[in-house]
Design a protein around this motif. Structure first.
Motif, PDB file in Angstrom:
ATOM      1  N   GLN A   1      66.635  97.073 122.753  1.00 27.27           N
ATOM      2  CA  GLN A   1      66.057  96.660 124.031  1.00 27.27           C
ATOM      3  C   GLN A   1      66.947  95.675 124.778  1.00 27.27           C
ATOM      4  O   GLN A   1      66.603  95.205 125.846  1.00 27.27           O
ATOM      5  CB  GLN A   1      64.693  96.006 123.796  1.00 27.27           C
ATOM      6  CG  GLN A   1      63.654  96.944 123.203  1.00 27.27           C
ATOM      7  CD  GLN A   1      62.434  96.179 122.740  1.00 27.27           C
ATOM      8  OE1 GLN A   1      61.774  95.514 123.523  1.00 27.27           O
ATOM      9  NE2 GLN A   1      62.140  96.238 121.446  1.00 27.27           N
ATOM     10  N   ASN A   2      68.105  95.371 124.166  1.00 28.46           N
ATOM     11  CA  ASN A   2      69.060  94.463 124.802  1.00 28.46           C
ATOM     12  C   ASN A   2      68.489  93.062 125.013  1.00 28.46           C
ATOM     13  O   ASN A   2      68.745  92.402 126.020  1.00 28.46           O
ATOM     14  CB  ASN A   2      69.537  95.033 126.136  1.00 28.46           C
ATOM     15  CG  ASN A   2      70.840  94.409 126.574  1.00 28.46           C
ATOM     16  OD1 ASN A   2      71.643  93.992 125.745  1.00 28.46           O
ATOM     17  ND2 ASN A   2      71.048  94.342 127.871  1.00 28.46           N
ATOM     18  N   ILE A   3      67.692  92.600 124.038  1.00 28.84           N
ATOM     19  CA  ILE A   3      67.182  91.225 124.085  1.00 28.84           C
ATOM     20  C   ILE A   3      68.362  90.283 123.875  1.00 28.84           C
ATOM     21  O   ILE A   3      69.218  90.545 123.032  1.00 28.84           O
ATOM     22  CB  ILE A   3      66.127  90.986 122.976  1.00 28.84           C
ATOM     23  CG1 ILE A   3      65.018  92.036 123.078  1.00 28.84           C
ATOM     24  CG2 ILE A   3      65.553  89.579 123.075  1.00 28.84           C
ATOM     25  CD1 ILE A   3      64.286  92.061 124.376  1.00 28.84           C
ATOM     26  N   PRO A   4      68.471  89.187 124.627  1.00 27.17           N
ATOM     27  CA  PRO A   4      69.592  88.253 124.462  1.00 27.17           C
ATOM     28  C   PRO A   4      69.795  87.866 122.997  1.00 27.17           C
ATOM     29  O   PRO A   4      68.836  87.584 122.281  1.00 27.17           O
ATOM     30  CB  PRO A   4      69.178  87.053 125.315  1.00 27.17           C
ATOM     31  CG  PRO A   4      68.318  87.655 126.378  1.00 27.17           C
ATOM     32  CD  PRO A   4      67.565  88.765 125.710  1.00 27.17           C
ATOM     33  N   ILE A   5      71.056  87.826 122.565  1.00 23.00           N
ATOM     34  CA  ILE A   5      71.361  87.586 121.156  1.00 23.00           C
ATOM     35  C   ILE A   5      70.943  86.195 120.720  1.00 23.00           C
ATOM     36  O   ILE A   5      70.607  85.978 119.548  1.00 23.00           O
ATOM     37  CB  ILE A   5      72.866  87.823 120.874  1.00 23.00           C
ATOM     38  CG1 ILE A   5      73.137  87.910 119.363  1.00 23.00           C
ATOM     39  CG2 ILE A   5      73.710  86.761 121.528  1.00 23.00           C
ATOM     40  CD1 ILE A   5      72.507  89.090 118.692  1.00 23.00           C
ATOM     41  N   THR A   6      70.932  85.219 121.626  1.00 22.72           N
ATOM     42  CA  THR A   6      70.488  83.873 121.263  1.00 22.72           C
ATOM     43  C   THR A   6      69.026  83.898 120.849  1.00 22.72           C
ATOM     44  O   THR A   6      68.647  83.337 119.813  1.00 22.72           O
ATOM     45  CB  THR A   6      70.679  82.892 122.441  1.00 22.72           C
ATOM     46  OG1 THR A   6      72.067  82.810 122.747  1.00 22.72           O
ATOM     47  CG2 THR A   6      70.158  81.510 122.089  1.00 22.72           C
ATOM     48  N   LEU A   7      68.200  84.530 121.657  1.00 20.35           N
ATOM     49  CA  LEU A   7      66.781  84.633 121.344  1.00 20.35           C
ATOM     50  C   LEU A   7      66.574  85.449 120.072  1.00 20.35           C
ATOM     51  O   LEU A   7      65.797  85.077 119.191  1.00 20.35           O
ATOM     52  CB  LEU A   7      66.031  85.261 122.516  1.00 20.35           C
ATOM     53  CG  LEU A   7      64.529  85.498 122.345  1.00 20.35           C
ATOM     54  CD1 LEU A   7      63.820  84.199 122.010  1.00 20.35           C
ATOM     55  CD2 LEU A   7      63.944  86.125 123.594  1.00 20.35           C
ATOM     56  N   THR A   8      67.293  86.559 119.965  1.00 19.68           N
ATOM     57  CA  THR A   8      67.199  87.402 118.768  1.00 19.68           C
ATOM     58  C   THR A   8      67.570  86.615 117.520  1.00 19.68           C
ATOM     59  O   THR A   8      66.867  86.661 116.507  1.00 19.68           O
ATOM     60  CB  THR A   8      68.125  88.625 118.908  1.00 19.68           C
ATOM     61  OG1 THR A   8      67.701  89.417 120.015  1.00 19.68           O
ATOM     62  CG2 THR A   8      68.104  89.475 117.647  1.00 19.68           C
ATOM     63  N   SER A   9      68.679  85.897 117.586  1.00 21.36           N
ATOM     64  CA  SER A   9      69.156  85.120 116.441  1.00 21.36           C
ATOM     65  C   SER A   9      68.147  84.052 116.035  1.00 21.36           C
ATOM     66  O   SER A   9      67.879  83.845 114.845  1.00 21.36           O
ATOM     67  CB  SER A   9      70.505  84.476 116.775  1.00 21.36           C
ATOM     68  OG  SER A   9      70.998  83.752 115.671  1.00 21.36           O
ATOM     69  N   ASN A  10      67.572  83.383 117.015  1.00 26.97           N
ATOM     70  CA  ASN A  10      66.587  82.330 116.714  1.00 26.97           C
ATOM     71  C   ASN A  10      65.364  82.904 115.997  1.00 26.97           C
ATOM     72  O   ASN A  10      64.867  82.330 115.023  1.00 26.97           O
ATOM     73  CB  ASN A  10      66.155  81.627 117.999  1.00 26.97           C
ATOM     74  CG  ASN A  10      67.233  80.713 118.548  1.00 26.97           C
ATOM     75  OD1 ASN A  10      68.137  80.308 117.829  1.00 26.97           O
ATOM     76  ND2 ASN A  10      67.144  80.395 119.826  1.00 26.97           N
ATOM     77  N   ILE A  11      64.885  84.030 116.483  1.00 25.35           N
ATOM     78  CA  ILE A  11      63.681  84.631 115.894  1.00 25.35           C
ATOM     79  C   ILE A  11      63.956  85.140 114.488  1.00 25.35           C
ATOM     80  O   ILE A  11      63.198  84.867 113.549  1.00 25.35           O
ATOM     81  CB  ILE A  11      63.164  85.773 116.788  1.00 25.35           C
ATOM     82  CG1 ILE A  11      62.663  85.210 118.120  1.00 25.35           C
ATOM     83  CG2 ILE A  11      62.047  86.559 116.086  1.00 25.35           C
ATOM     84  CD1 ILE A  11      62.331  86.262 119.148  1.00 25.35           C
ATOM     85  N   ILE A  12      65.060  85.883 114.317  1.00 27.93           N
ATOM     86  CA  ILE A  12      65.375  86.433 112.993  1.00 27.93           C
ATOM     87  C   ILE A  12      65.642  85.309 112.005  1.00 27.93           C
ATOM     88  O   ILE A  12      65.243  85.389 110.840  1.00 27.93           O
ATOM     89  CB  ILE A  12      66.582  87.392 113.080  1.00 27.93           C
ATOM     90  CG1 ILE A  12      66.278  88.553 114.036  1.00 27.93           C
ATOM     91  CG2 ILE A  12      66.943  87.918 111.695  1.00 27.93           C
ATOM     92  CD1 ILE A  12      65.061  89.370 113.653  1.00 27.93           C
ATOM     93  N   THR A  13      66.293  84.241 112.454  1.00 24.84           N
ATOM     94  CA  THR A  13      66.550  83.102 111.569  1.00 24.84           C
ATOM     95  C   THR A  13      65.249  82.453 111.120  1.00 24.84           C
ATOM     96  O   THR A  13      65.089  82.106 109.945  1.00 24.84           O
ATOM     97  CB  THR A  13      67.441  82.063 112.277  1.00 24.84           C
ATOM     98  OG1 THR A  13      68.721  82.661 112.556  1.00 24.84           O
ATOM     99  CG2 THR A  13      67.655  80.843 111.387  1.00 24.84           C
ATOM    100  N   GLU A  14      64.317  82.286 112.052  1.00 28.74           N
ATOM    101  CA  GLU A  14      63.020  81.692 111.687  1.00 28.74           C
ATOM    102  C   GLU A  14      62.298  82.561 110.660  1.00 28.74           C
ATOM    103  O   GLU A  14      61.690  82.051 109.714  1.00 28.74           O
ATOM    104  CB  GLU A  14      62.155  81.531 112.943  1.00 28.74           C
ATOM    105  CG  GLU A  14      62.635  80.454 113.913  1.00 28.74           C
ATOM    106  CD  GLU A  14      62.549  79.056 113.317  1.00 28.74           C
ATOM    107  OE1 GLU A  14      61.711  78.839 112.422  1.00 28.74           O
ATOM    108  OE2 GLU A  14      63.328  78.186 113.739  1.00 28.74           O
ATOM    109  N   LEU A  15      62.374  83.865 110.842  1.00 30.79           N
ATOM    110  CA  LEU A  15      61.719  84.778 109.901  1.00 30.79           C
ATOM    111  C   LEU A  15      62.406  84.737 108.537  1.00 30.79           C
ATOM    112  O   LEU A  15      61.743  84.714 107.492  1.00 30.79           O
ATOM    113  CB  LEU A  15      61.714  86.193 110.455  1.00 30.79           C
ATOM    114  CG  LEU A  15      60.812  86.431 111.670  1.00 30.79           C
ATOM    115  CD1 LEU A  15      61.106  87.773 112.315  1.00 30.79           C
ATOM    116  CD2 LEU A  15      59.340  86.346 111.271  1.00 30.79           C
TER     117      LEU A  15
END
Length: 639
Positions: free
Chosen positions: A326-340
């Motif tokens: 979905q081309n979500i910004p990598i910063t947001l993606t990285s933050n979410i995956i890291t939290e998980l």
């Protein structure tokens, strides 16, 4: 008799877009009209505001720099196979930039009048030229106009972060089960049973006029309110509420709650005036929510056994793939995956602690180090961690250390069970060297800083990128404070940090070709970690340490902080931040595609465009290393 030169030109062009979209015969015909031009270093090819030439250009050998004449800002660097000077083909106006030979260069000049029919008749050629024209009229690294790697979006949108659920489309059923207004309830029930669906759309001339759900059958037929011979028009919900097919999770939830319904009728334009394209049920929404971060966090916290966490991690990878798609910004993606991922690690530690015969004798902290400590570990790679615990009297030292080594061994095993491989270098808390008391860690850091050899500097590089995964934050704060104090007291250590940051291997060779592995199982593959990501990560670490900035371990965040601290270098640092995120996204996509760490890239599997975009991110590495060399000048410091 064959024209040898034109055939050589054709053999070259067929390997690069957009010429590879043409058939061999057309390429050979085109090559007969191409001129070969030689340019010395710094020679001008065309200037800003100059009237357009009757040709555009392809770099055969050498390199061409495209610059903004006003501020001498480099807009792009073209190398072998790159095209430039497309303005006369696509826009009826003078050139908007300067083009000069970066070194001795051989160009192919392709006549506009000869080539234009190919661009008009072949959509692939036309689309490529338009994209190339757009990408070379802006600086891909400037703060105002950032280029795109894998379609990367601009990264700093608070609105994007607050609308995460809106970014996730819901999958719906495209198998339309329908009936007419005169179909009996008995027939409808039989259709719904045989098709195993919970709703049926009532249509007239292919347009939706109503909907009947299993709830309608229960409330209106089973209760005896209507006989089974009743026709659809008497029990259907009408007019039917319709929505467009591109619905998101949040929109679907809100629509169902607003109208108190369990099924949505989706049409081509969202109105009853167009054809039905799908049906979305509450079950579809719940399935989509299964990979929602909040739902995954709850699932992790509810896990009673370590083995229950592994399938959740698989769902996290599905979520990651969805974000990239979905081309979500990598910063947001990285933050979410890291939290998980952090939640998974924390839950493993909690489960292990609950099974220990005794509680921890003193406070402790579990540290993620390396890429995980920098909050950049998106894929399933090996685990790098350390454990630090409170100091105890000497008589309790052995007993306390034995307890925490046992604890760490169980935790490392648990992390392995959920998908984290063991570290080949044994940089794990179960290793006695990485499970120490606070004072022991201080002594270890003191040894690294005051007696730095190649091994010590490498270990400090890895260890200095840490973050707290579980436990007491105060212990970590004390350790961080000590690290900055000891480095400040030993300025010579900076030289080793500088040398380490400058020793990272270059991603490209003298002629800007990719430098690949020469032997081993990854022969002829490009190491994106060591040659592209690590040079930036090492430099960011060294620079942030030189400013004594604590609590920032993420590489892009370090560069963004450096941009604040050094306004004169703001553009470069922001370029580095962007490049790192683009490279991280590229590696992640490659890793998911090949089900590995994404570290080694098979260049022959990449398109020319992907290679070009990768090379564009490399430009900041050289500029950054030049800045570090000039500022710290390690060669003039005697160790």
């Amino acid at each position: 008799m064959k024209n040898t030169i034109s055939h050589r030109v054709a053999d070259f062009l067929k390997n690069f877009p957009p010429f590879n979209f043409l058939n061999q015969k057309d390429i050979e015909l085109l090559s007969q009209h191409i001129s070969i031009i030689y340019k010395e270093k710094n020679a001008v090819i065309f200037s800003e505001n100059e009237e357009v030439h009757d040709s555009f250009y392809v770099v055969h050998k050498g390199a061409v720099t495209l610059k903004n004449a006003a501020d001498n800002d480099i807009l792009d660097m073209c190398d072998e196979g790159d095209i430039f000077g497309l303005r006369p083909l696509l826009a009826n106006e003078n050139y908007k930039m300067d083009a000069t030979a970066h070194e001795e260069t051989i160009l192919y000049a392709i006549p506009i009048t000869i080539f234009k029919p190919y661009a008009l008749e072949n959509p692939a050629v036309g689309n490529f030229l338009i994209e190339s024209f757009a990408s070379t009229t802006r600086n891909p690294f400037s703060k105002n106009h950032r280029g795109k790697l894998y379609g990367d979006a601009v990264e700093s949108s608070l609105e994007t972060e607050t609308k995460l659920l809106d970014l996730q489309p819901v999958k719906y059923s495209k198998k339309i089960i329908s009936c007419t207004a005169t179909t009996t309830v008995k027939e409808i029930a039989e259709i719904m049973t045989s098709k195993n669906v919970g709703a049926i759309i009532v249509v007239e001339e292919m347009l939706p006029i109503g909907i009947i759900t299993d709830k309608d059958l229960r409330n209106k037929i089973v209760t005896g309110e209507f006989p089974i011979t009743t026709t659809a028009d008497l029990i259907m919900t009408s007019p039917v509420i319709t929505y467009p097919k591109k619905m998101t999770i949040t929109q679907a939830q809100m629509a169902m709650m607003k109208s108190n319904i369990s099924h949505l009728c989706l049409t081509k334009d969202g109105t009853v005036n167009t054809k039905v394209v799908g049906v979305l049920s509450k079950h579809d929404v719940m399935v989509a929510l299964g990979n929602n971060p909040a739902v995954l966090i709850k699932a992790i916290k509810r896990a009673k056994k370590i083995k229950n966490i592994k399938p959740i991690r698989a769902r996290i990878m599905q979520l990651l793939q969805g974000y990239l798609d979905q081309n979500i910004p990598i910063t947001l993606t990285s933050n979410i995956i890291t939290e998980l991922n952090d939640a998974c690690i924390e839950r493993v530690i909690e489960i292990v602690l609950s099974k220990m015969q005794q509680p921890p004798p003193v406070k402790f902290a579990w540290l993620a180090i390396g890429s995980q400590g920098r909050r950049e570990q998106l894929l399933h790679t090996d685990q790098d961690n350390a454990l630090v615990y409170e100091d105890v009297p000497e008589e309790l030292a052995i007993e306390t250390n034995t307890y925490f080594l046992e604890l760490a061994t169980h935790i490392n095993k648990g992390l392995f069970q959920i998908g984290y491989d063991y570290c080949p270098a044994e940089m794990m808390a179960s290793n006695p060297k990485w499970c120490l008391s606070l004072n022991q860690w201080k002594n270890q850091v003191h040894q690294w800083v005051t007696n730095p050899g190649k091994t010590e500097v490498l270990l400090s590089f890895i260890f200095f990128d840490y973050s707290l995964s579980y436990g007491d934050a105060e212990i970590v704060n004390k350790l961080s404070e000590y690290i900055f104090e000891i480095i400040k007291a030993n300025p010579t250590f900076y030289v080793h940090l500088v040398s380490g940051a400058l020793q990272s291997p270059s991603p490209t060779g003298f002629f800007r070709q990719f430098v690949v592995e020469q032997n081993g199982i990854h022969k002829d593959h490009f190491d994106i970690k060591k040659r592209a990501l690590m040079p930036l990560a090492d430099a960011a670490r060294m620079l942030i340490v030189s400013h004594s900035v604590k609590s920032i371990s993420n590489t892009p965040e370090r560069f963004e902080k450096l941009a604040e601290l050094e306004p004169s270098n703001k553009e470069l640092y922001l370029s580095c931040s962007y490049s790192y995120k683009a490279l991280l996204k590229f590696r992640t996509k490659q890793g998911l595609l090949h089900n590995d760490s994404g570290q080694f890239i098979a260049l022959d599997a990449l398109t020319k465009l992907e290679k070009i975009k990768l090379k564009r991110t490399f430009k900041t590495i050289k500029e950054l290393q030049e800045l570090i060399s000039i500022r710290f000048n390690p060669s003039k410091i005697v160790l």
